[in-house]
Scaffold this motif. Sequence first.
Motif, mmCIF file in Angstrom:
data_model
loop_
_atom_site.group_PDB
_atom_site.id
_atom_site.type_symbol
_atom_site.label_atom_id
_atom_site.label_comp_id
_atom_site.label_asym_id
_atom_site.label_seq_id
_atom_site.Cartn_x
_atom_site.Cartn_y
_atom_site.Cartn_z
ATOM 1 N N ASN A 1 -6.741 55.189 -37.955
ATOM 2 C CA ASN A 1 -6.841 56.653 -38.065
ATOM 3 C C ASN A 1 -7.659 57.106 -39.268
ATOM 4 O O ASN A 1 -7.752 58.312 -39.546
ATOM 5 C CB ASN A 1 -5.444 57.269 -38.124
ATOM 6 N N GLY A 2 -8.216 56.133 -40.008
ATOM 7 C CA GLY A 2 -9.077 56.469 -41.130
ATOM 8 C C GLY A 2 -8.389 56.521 -42.480
ATOM 9 O O GLY A 2 -9.065 56.592 -43.509
ATOM 10 N N THR A 3 -7.051 56.480 -42.501
ATOM 11 C CA THR A 3 -6.348 56.490 -43.779
ATOM 12 C C THR A 3 -6.493 55.145 -44.474
ATOM 13 O O THR A 3 -6.696 54.106 -43.838
ATOM 14 C CB THR A 3 -4.857 56.815 -43.592
ATOM 15 N N LYS A 4 -6.355 55.173 -45.813
ATOM 16 C CA LYS A 4 -6.512 53.954 -46.604
ATOM 17 C C LYS A 4 -5.210 53.613 -47.322
ATOM 18 O O LYS A 4 -4.383 54.483 -47.583
ATOM 19 C CB LYS A 4 -7.649 54.122 -47.615
ATOM 20 N N ASN B 1 -18.246 42.681 -58.983
ATOM 21 C CA ASN B 1 -17.817 43.185 -60.284
ATOM 22 C C ASN B 1 -16.699 44.212 -60.201
ATOM 23 O O ASN B 1 -16.219 44.687 -61.234
ATOM 24 C CB ASN B 1 -19.011 43.797 -61.026
ATOM 25 N N GLY B 2 -16.284 44.585 -58.996
ATOM 26 C CA GLY B 2 -15.250 45.608 -58.863
ATOM 27 C C GLY B 2 -13.870 45.093 -59.220
ATOM 28 O O GLY B 2 -13.621 43.878 -59.320
ATOM 29 N N SER B 3 -12.927 46.003 -59.397
ATOM 30 C CA SER B 3 -11.532 45.647 -59.690
ATOM 31 C C SER B 3 -10.668 45.642 -58.441
ATOM 32 O O SER B 3 -9.540 45.153 -58.469
ATOM 33 C CB SER B 3 -10.955 46.633 -60.711
ATOM 34 N N THR B 4 -11.197 46.192 -57.353
ATOM 35 C CA THR B 4 -10.479 46.257 -56.075
ATOM 36 C C THR B 4 -11.416 45.842 -54.955
ATOM 37 O O THR B 4 -12.564 46.305 -54.905
ATOM 38 C CB THR B 4 -9.971 47.688 -55.806
ATOM 39 N N TYR B 5 -10.937 44.978 -54.074
ATOM 40 C CA TYR B 5 -11.745 44.601 -52.912
ATOM 41 C C TYR B 5 -11.366 45.526 -51.758
ATOM 42 O O TYR B 5 -10.189 45.617 -51.387
ATOM 43 C CB TYR B 5 -11.516 43.153 -52.517
ATOM 44 N N SER B 6 -12.344 46.184 -51.160
ATOM 45 C CA SER B 6 -12.084 47.158 -50.104
ATOM 46 C C SER B 6 -12.578 46.651 -48.758
ATOM 47 O O SER B 6 -13.728 46.199 -48.635
ATOM 48 C CB SER B 6 -12.758 48.493 -50.427
ATOM 49 N N PHE B 7 -11.707 46.708 -47.760
ATOM 50 C CA PHE B 7 -12.088 46.409 -46.384
ATOM 51 C C PHE B 7 -12.605 47.693 -45.747
ATOM 52 O O PHE B 7 -11.913 48.717 -45.749
ATOM 53 C CB PHE B 7 -10.893 45.868 -45.598
ATOM 54 N N ILE C 1 -1.464 45.277 -44.792
ATOM 55 C CA ILE C 1 -2.781 44.818 -44.343
ATOM 56 C C ILE C 1 -2.963 45.069 -42.852
ATOM 57 O O ILE C 1 -4.043 45.464 -42.400
ATOM 58 C CB ILE C 1 -2.963 43.319 -44.667
ATOM 59 N N THR C 2 -1.890 44.867 -42.080
ATOM 60 C CA THR C 2 -1.985 44.921 -40.613
ATOM 61 C C THR C 2 -1.505 46.236 -40.009
ATOM 62 O O THR C 2 -1.509 46.387 -38.786
ATOM 63 C CB THR C 2 -1.169 43.770 -40.003
ATOM 64 N N GLY C 3 -1.079 47.173 -40.836
ATOM 65 C CA GLY C 3 -0.638 48.461 -40.318
ATOM 66 C C GLY C 3 0.726 48.442 -39.665
ATOM 67 O O GLY C 3 0.989 49.228 -38.746
#
Length: 350
Positions: free
Chosen positions: A45-48, A67-73, A184-186
């Motif tokens: 649904n687009g929420t993170k 170099n980021g502090s968070t890995y984003s899918f 992770i899997t909702g």
Amino acid sequence: MNSVMKYILVVVVSALVITSGIVLYSIYKQSPSGDLNYISVVYQNGTKQMINLNNSNSYLIRPDNYNGSTYSFSTPVVKIVSLAPSITSTLYGIGAYDKVVGLDPYSTYPPNSTLPIVTSNSGFDISLEEIANISPQLVISPGLGYYPANEENSIVNTLHIPFIVMNPENVQQIENQTLELAQITGTTGNATLINAWMQSNLQNFSQHLVNISKELNVFYYLSTPGDWTAGNGTFINEFFTLAHLHNIAANESGYYVDSGENITVGEPQIILLDQYVNYSSITVPPFKSTPAVKQNRVYTIFNDNFFNEPDFRVIYAIGWLISKAYPENFNLSDISQYPISLQYPPDYNM
């Protein structure tokens, strides 16, 4: 073979290799400095959702030049390779097994899987070719140093697939692992129900044991050759504590070969045999003179995956321990019903 048995085999092989002058990858896989504890996932649904993997003593291997502090899918995670039986069991238990696309050879719950095995060399190596063919969005591994670091790094930096190492070390971190996999899997709602079920049963155990003043001494015979056992800092030691049992091997840490002195001095009133340890092993000194053998209180655990894999099914392991140690106080039927409807309930194959 479960994760602990594989760990023991790795330790033995490593000792032989090291004495031969060959360097082997680290046995204990701890989070290297600089790896990522925070990830962000996105749902259909687009929420993170931001996830702190540190709560389960876990981390995501940092890709080179990241170099980021968070890995984003950037897209919902719907294709996962599980390289640990505990991860596979948890994904099934939270209702996310439809997102699993590849397994290690030791994942037996749920049974009768037709998913591809993505390891080689009897499960000691990751098949990069199989991983590439499946093309998952995420690979999840246990944290006991099962797989060579170069193979993990190839997945991250050559195949460009995110790689999470999950290493819960106690029941609270198991609950956190359950929640993180659900995030992770909702399937967060299911994880909330499961963790509440775990807490309810732990409280129930405590209430059944409240009138027992003195703990019974216990020894866990994990493997042969050598009297392998579980000391302080292991899952089974925490289970003993929750089951109101005193682990006579807890004067040392981790999994180790007992010299026999603990057994002689500790006088175990209960001896637990791993399902692969033959009863004849305790018919010789120093075991045969222990109160456990004399009083016929030697029990073979029903399925060592329940005891050695860090997932929600440890509730059944702890309940079984209590039912054997204090049968007048507790019965396995006192464990409440699992809150999620599954084709194979979590007490399957007990």
